[in-house]
Enzyme design. Structure first.
Site, PDB file in Angstrom:
ATOM      1  CE1 TYR A   1       0.534   0.360   4.075  1.00 34.64           C
ATOM      2  CE2 TYR A   1      -1.484  -1.205   4.718  1.00 34.64           C
ATOM      3  CZ  TYR A   1      -0.187  -0.406   5.517  1.00 34.64           C
ATOM      4  OH  TYR A   1       0.124  -0.601   6.808  1.00 34.64           O
ATOM      5  CD  GLU A   2      -0.222   5.307   1.716  1.00 31.88           C
ATOM      6  OE1 GLU A   2      -0.341   6.588   0.536  1.00 31.88           O
ATOM      7  OE2 GLU A   2      -1.202   5.534   2.468  1.00 31.88           O
ATOM      8  N   GLY A   3       1.757   2.608  -2.303  1.00 35.23           N
ATOM      9  CA  GLY A   3       2.411   2.918  -3.869  1.00 35.23           C
ATOM     10  C   GLY A   3       3.005   1.512  -3.543  1.00 35.23           C
TER      11      GLY A   3
END
Ligand SMILES: Cc1cc2nc3c(=O)[nH]c(=O)nc-3n(C[C@H](O)[C@H](O)[C@H](O)COP(=O)(O)OP(=O)(O)OC[C@H]3O[C@@H](n4cnc5c(N)ncnc54)[C@H](O)[C@@H]3O)c2cc1C
Length: 582
Positions: A433-435
Site C-alpha cells: 500500500y501507499e504505492g
C-alpha cells in the site's frame, strides 16, 4: 510469543551521536525547547506506554481479527482501550500544528514514536496513522471553516480518519477512479461510488470517522487531472461541532487478510453522502500527494518497526535456545556461525535503516521550518530523494527479516504461538500500500533522478564523498563504499540517459537500482555509526557496532555491484515476449 522492548539506547545514539538532532532546537526557533534531552525524555515516556499497553494487544489482535455485522465493525479486544490511552496521552498530536490542538513538536519525534508503535502492534498503528494522514491532507488544502470543524478533533484522535482512494479497477492507476461528486448547490457535494481496501473505514472506537475521498465532478476530464478531494464525515457535524446526522455511507464488507488482522480493511459504499471539497477542483491528485508523500515515509517507519521486532526476538531466542554444539563447544544456537550470519544481517539492516529513516524525518522538519530558504530547499531535495528509499527499503527488509526470524527459530518459528510468523504476514502489506515498492522504484528512476537536472542524486554522491578518506583508519569502510558510490553514479547517468530513448530499460532496472541505492546509503550510515560509536562509553556497544559494520561492508555492500550489473542487461527480448508465451 514475540515481545517488544523499545530500543531507546539505540534511538538516542542515532538521534544524538549520528545525526545531531540538537540541530533542530538550535536552528529552528519553533523547536527551541525541543532539545535532545526533552526529545529523548518523551521517547522514554512513549516507550513505557507502548511496551506496557500496546504490545500486549498484538497477538490477540492477530488471532481475533475484525468482524462485521449489519454494517457495524468490531475491532479486537483491547484495541478501543489502547486507542483511548494512546490518543488521550497526546501521542497522536505530537507534531501537529498548535493552531489546531497539536503540540508543535518535531516530525522526527513523531516518527520515532510511530516506529515503536509499529513494532508493538503494526495493525493497531494504522488507526492513529490514517488519522494523522487525514489531518495532514485537510491541513494542507482546506478552507479555514473545514479546518476549524475537523482538525482539532483529528489532532487529538477524538475523531479518526481514512484515505479513500482505491477502487476495484483503480489501484496503482489512481486516475481510473469513477466515484462521482455532484454539486448540491449549497456548497456541498453528493458523493456516490464504491471504494475498496479502506483502512479504518468503519469502527466504533471514535465518535466520528472522517473520510478523505477522491472523486470526479460530472464535467471533469478523465484521468488524474479530473479528480478532486472531499471531506466526507460518517456523522455530519452540527453547528456546535458535535457529530449530528448519519451520512449516507457504510461499510459493505471487510476484507479477510494475510496479516494486520487487527486493522479493519473495509469496502466502503457512498450512496449520495454529503461531502465538502478540499482544495481546488481537479487538483485532487496534488492534494493527495501532500499526504501520500508523508504517508510513504510513515509506511517506511512501519517497516522499520517490524524489522526491529523481528531482530530483537530472533536475538533473544538465539541466546536461549540450545541445540548441538558450535565449534567453540558452546550449546546455544547464537554460537553457530550461520545463525550469527542471520542475526548480523538483521542487525545491520535494522540499525542502518534506522539512520536512513530518522535522517529523512529530520529533513522533513528542516524543509518545513528552517528559517533559511536555501536550507529548506536542500532539505526538500533530500526528502524527495529519500521518500521512495525509506518506503521500499524498510518494508522489503521487514518481510525479509520476518522470514529470517522464522529461520532463526527453526520449526518453532513456523508455529503460531512463537509469534514471529506474524511478523512475516503483517509486514507484506507494507510493500503494497501507499504505492507498491515497484511504483516506488519507478518514482525514484523516472522522477527523482530527473528532478532539477539530476540535482538530487548529486547531493547524495557529494555528501558521501565528503566523508571518504581512503587513507584513514576506516579505509576498510571508505574504500569499498567509494567504489559503490562510483558505480552507483555511473549507473545513475546510464539510467538518466537511457530513460530518454528506452524507458523499458529503466523499467526493468528500477527495483535492482533502488536496492543498490539503499545499500550504498546504508554503507554511508555504517561509516557514520562507526565514527560516532568510537567515543561511546560502553565497550560492548562499540564492539557490536564494529562487528555489525564489518558484516555489512564485507557481506552486504558487495551486493551493490551485482545489482547494478543488471542495470545494463539487454531487455529487447524481455519486452517483445508475447504475454501468451509466458
Ligand atoms: C490491507 C490493505 C489496506 C489498504 N488500505 C488502503 C486505504 O486505506 N486507502 C486506499 O485508498 N487504498 C488502500 N489500499 C489499497 C492499496 O493502496 C492498493 O492495493 C495498492 O495501491 C496497489 O493497487 P492494486 O492492489 O490495485 O494493485 P495493481 O495496481 O493492480 O498492481 C498489481 C502489480 O502491478 C504493478 N504495477 C501496476 N502499475 C504499474 C506501473 N505503472 N508500473 C510498474 N508496475 C506497476 C504493481 O507494482 C503490482 O506489482 C489497501 C490495500 C490493502 C491490501
Amino acid at each position: 510469543m514475540a515481545t517488544y522492548q523499545a530500543p531507546t539506547r539505540e534511538i538516542g545514539f542515532v538521534l544524538n551521536d549520528v545525526l545531531g538532532v540538537g540541530r533542530l532546537a538550535k536552528d529552528i526557533p519553533a523547536f527551541a525547547e525541543a532539545t535532545p534531552d526533552m526529545l529523548l525524555g518523551l521517547v522514554d515516556e512513549a516507550a513505557k506506554l507502548i511496551e506496557g499497553q500496546i504490545a500486549p494487544t498484538n497477538h490477540v489482535g492477530d488471532a481475533q481479527g475484525c468482524k462485521i455485522k449489519d454494517g457495524n465493525v468490531t475491532v479486537p479486544e483491547g484495541f478501543a482501550q489502547a486507542y483511548k490511552m494512546y490518543s488521550e496521552a497526546g501521542w497522536m498530536s505530537l507534531c501537529n500544528t498548535t493552531e489546531y490542538d497539536g503540540q508543535g513538536l518535531p516530525y522526527t519525534l513523531a516518527k520515532v514514536v510511530e516506529e515503536m508503535l509499529a513494532s508493538a502492534n503494526v495493525a493497531f498503528s494504522l488507526y492513529p496513522g490514517l488519522t494523522i494522514g487525514c489531518f495532514e491532507a485537510i491541513y494542507a488544502n482546506a478552507t479555514d471553516q473545514i479546518k476549524q470543524t475537523y482538525l482539532p478533533k483529528l489532532s487529538t484522535g477524538q475523531w479518526s480518519g481514512t484515505m479513500c482512494i482505491t477502487e476495484s479497477h483503480a489501484g496503482s492507476d489512481v486516475g481510473a477512479a469513477k466515484t462521482k461528486a455532484t454539486p448540491n448547490g449549497d456548497g456541498s457535494y453528493s458523493i456516490e461510488g464504491g471504494k475498496i481496501f479502506i483502512t479504518s473505514g468503519e469502527h466504533t472506537m471514535t465518535e466520528n470517522i472522517i473520510h478523505f475521498v477522491l472523486a470526479r465532478l460530472p464535467d471533469s476530464p478523465p484521468g488524474v487531472r479530473g479528480l478532486s478531494t472531499f471531506v466526507v464525515p460518517k456523522f455530519i457535524p452540527k453547528a456546535d461541532g458535535t457529530p449530528g446526522e448519519r451520512n449516507k455511507l457504510h461499510a459493505a464488507n471487510i476484507e479477510h487478510k494475510m496479516g494486520i488482522n487487527g486493522s479493519c480493511t473495509c469496502v466502503m459504499q457512498f450512496d449520495g453522502a454529503q461531502g465538502w471539497m478540499v482544495g481546488e477542483r481537479d487538483t485532487g491528485i496534488q492534494n493527495m500527494f501532500v499526504m501520500m508523500n508523508l504517508a510513504r515515509i510513515l509506511v517506511g517507519f512501519q517497516g522499520l518497526g517490524q524489522c526491529e521486532l523481528a531482530t530483537q526476538n530472533a536475538i533473544r531466542y538465539a541466546i536461549d535456545r540450545k541445540q548441538g554444539k558450535a565449534f567453540n563447544g558452546k550449546p546455544e544456537i547464537i554460537e553457530h556461525p550461520d545463525v550469527r550470519r542471520m542475526l548480523l544481517q538483521m542487525k545491520a539492516t535494522t540499525e542502518g535503516a534506522r539512520v536512513l529513516g530518522y535522517e529523512t524525518a529530520m529533513y522533513v522538519d528542516l524543509s518545513h521550518h528552517h528559517p533559511d530558504a536555501a536550507v529548506r530547499e536542500v532539505a526538500q531535495d533530500w526528502v524527495e530523494l529519500n521518500t521512495p528509499l525509506v518506503k521500499a527499503f524498510c518494508t522489503d527488509s521487514a518481510v525479509e527479516l520476518g522470514s529470517l526470524a522464522i529461520q532463526v527459530y527453526g520449526g518453532h518459528g513456523f508455529i503460531t504461538e512463537h509469534g514471529v510468523e506474524q511478523i512475516a504476514r503483517d509486514s507484506k502489506i507494507l510493500c503494497l500500500y501507499e504505492g507498491t515498492n515497484g511504483i516506488q522504484a519507478m518514482d525514484l528512476v523516472r522522477r527523482k533522478l530527473m528532478m532539477h537536472n539530476g540535482r538530487l542524486p548529486q547531493r547524495f554522491f557529494a555528501a558521501v564523498r565528503k566523508e571518504l578518506n581512503a587513507d584513514a583508519p576506516l579505509g576498510w569502510i571508505t574504500r569499498p563504499l567509494g567504489r559503490a558510490v562510483d558505480e552507483l553514479e555511473s549507473a545513475t547517468q546510464f539510467l538518466i540517459e537511457s530513460f530518454k530513448t528506452s524507458p523499458d530499460t529503466a523499467g526493468f532496472a528500477a527495483v535492482d537500482y533502488q536496492r543498490a541505492f539503499c545499500l550504498t546509503y546504508l554503507g554511508w550510515n555504517w561509516l557514520r555509526m562507526v565514527k560516532a560509536a568510537a567515543s561511546h562509553p560502553d565497550e560492548g556497544f562499540r564492539k557490536a557496532k564494529h562487528a555489525t559494520a564489518e558484516f555489512f561492508i564485507g557481506r552486504m555492500l558487495p551486493q551493490v555491484h551485482a545489482l547494478l550489473g543488471t542495470v545494463r542487461a539487454p531487455t529487447e527480448s524481455l519486452v517483445e515476449l508475447d504475454a501468451a508465451n509466458f
